[in-house]
Design a protein around this motif. Structure first.
Motif, PDB file in Angstrom:
ATOM      1  N   ASP A   1       0.840  -1.407   0.267  1.00 40.60           N
ATOM      2  CA  ASP A   1      -0.445   0.199   0.110  1.00 40.60           C
ATOM      3  C   ASP A   1       0.782   1.257   0.085  1.00 40.60           C
ATOM      4  N   ARG A   2       2.031   1.064   0.824  1.00 36.68           N
ATOM      5  CA  ARG A   2       3.202   2.244   0.936  1.00 36.68           C
ATOM      6  C   ARG A   2       3.523   2.385  -0.645  1.00 36.68           C
TER       7      ARG A   2
ATOM      8  N   TRP B   1       8.125   3.764   5.845  1.00 37.09           N
ATOM      9  CA  TRP B   1       7.617   3.168   6.858  1.00 37.09           C
ATOM     10  C   TRP B   1       7.667   2.343   8.181  1.00 37.09           C
TER      11      TRP B   1
ATOM     12  N   ARG C   1       2.833   2.084  -3.591  1.00 30.24           N
ATOM     13  CA  ARG C   1       0.981   2.564  -4.197  1.00 30.24           C
ATOM     14  C   ARG C   1       1.153   3.465  -4.356  1.00 30.24           C
ATOM     15  N   SER C   2       1.311   4.555  -2.673  1.00 28.64           N
ATOM     16  CA  SER C   2       1.358   5.311  -2.525  1.00 28.64           C
ATOM     17  C   SER C   2       1.828   6.427  -3.429  1.00 28.64           C
TER      18      SER C   2
ATOM     19  N   ASP D   1       4.198   7.740  -6.474  1.00 24.25           N
ATOM     20  CA  ASP D   1       4.365   8.331  -8.315  1.00 24.25           C
ATOM     21  C   ASP D   1       4.659   7.313  -8.826  1.00 24.25           C
TER      22      ASP D   1
END
Length: 310
Positions: free
Chosen positions: A98-99, A119, A101-102, A104
């Motif tokens: 998820d990190r 993270w 995918r956030s 660019d």
């Protein structure tokens, strides 16, 4: 009658002779096959066993290599990761994904590693607070907090590989500039013909102004060297009162050279000029404003010139 006599005399019949000969042939064939089998399989096997015997020194080095390999293995970390439940590993992996995918879409490996490390530090602080008894809205269960804290505090590179996360190292190639300080950049363009001597003072991508001593439209030379020599020779042979060449301008381009006049300047044109105070027409490139007003002008000045002493 002949067969009866043959058998009566105690000699073998044709049938018995044939059987005996065939039997002998079969025995010989079996013996040959056995010999071939033995030579092809038995002897090479025994030879290979003797050929690949290791010496005591080789065995010792292999044992040392195995010891070094075992010592370098992160056994504690592997044991720690193995204690994590598969569901917990999946939670960590999902949060990392998820990190990522956030970020660019154009983020490189360095940015990805920085994001994951950020993270990890944030997650470690969260777990430590959870261990100290602070109530947090965390996806980690109380019984899992201790193991997660130990794992995140260990060698993160090894841990990430153990849980299936691997980001390639970004290789940045930097051009090494070994040019001596104060030296001008070398022009990699090679002019055809002989190398120009220092007295020619050759300048690539340069066009000097001056009064024409010899028109290049009808004065062609094989190379810039020949053009420079023509200028020097003209200056030596010039009669009193005649202009002496002190500027040579040559077109080395096979497609011709641009000039703002009405003429079409072709390859190998050699202009001999004179000027009391030589002045540049163009140097290196034509400016953008000039090209806007002269659409046929190229970006780079195609001429090569030189100012000589006479």
């Amino acid at each position: 009658m002949a067969r009866g006599e043959w058998g009566h005399n105690g000699r073998c019949s044709y049938k018995r002779t044939t059987i005996i000969v065939c039997s002998v042939n079969i025995v010989v064939a079996l013996y040959v096959l056995q010999s071939l089998y033995t030579s092809l399989y038995m002897y090479p096997f025994s030879d290979s066993q003797s050929t690949f015997k290791y010496t005591a020194n080789q065995i010792r080095k292999m044992e040392e290599s195995n010891q070094i390999r075992r010592a370098s293995e992160p056994t504690e970390l592997i044991k720690l990761v193995s204690q994590l439940k598969q569901s917990l590993k999946q939670k960590l992996i999902n949060e990392i994904l998820d990190r990522l995918r956030s970020l660019d879409a154009a983020a490189n490996a360095t940015l990805q590693r920085e994001a994951i490390d950020s993270w990890r530090k944030k997650k470690l602080r969260e777990v430590k607070k959870f261990i100290r008894g602070k109530t947090l809205n965390s996806t980690i269960l109380p019984e899992e907090a201790g193991a997660v804290a130990k794992a995140l505090s260990s060698d993160w590179v090894e841990l990430s590989e153990q849980i299936g996360l691997w980001i390639p190292i970004e290789i940045v190639n930097k051009e090494h500039d070994d040019k001596p300080e104060g030296e001008e950049d070398f022009d990699e363009e090679i002019l055809p013909g002989r190398k120009l001597p220092p007295e020619c003072h050759a300048e690539l991508h340069t066009d000097y102004d001056g009064a024409a001593v010899r028109w290049g439209l009808t004065h062609h030379k094989e190379s810039a060297y020949d053009c420079c020599m023509a200028c020097l020779d003209q200056a030596k042979r010039a009669k009193p009162g005649e202009m002496k060449c002190n500027i040579w301008v040559y077109c080395p381009s096979e497609t011709g050279c641009y000039s703002p006049d009405i003429y079409e300047h072709k390859n190998q044109e050699c202009w001999l000029k004179y000027s009391e105070k030589p002045k540049l027409n163009f140097k290196d490139t034509y400016s953008e404003s000039y090209r806007d007003s002269h659409p046929k002008a190229p970006v780079v000045v195609p001429w090569v010139s030189g100012v000589v002493s006479v």
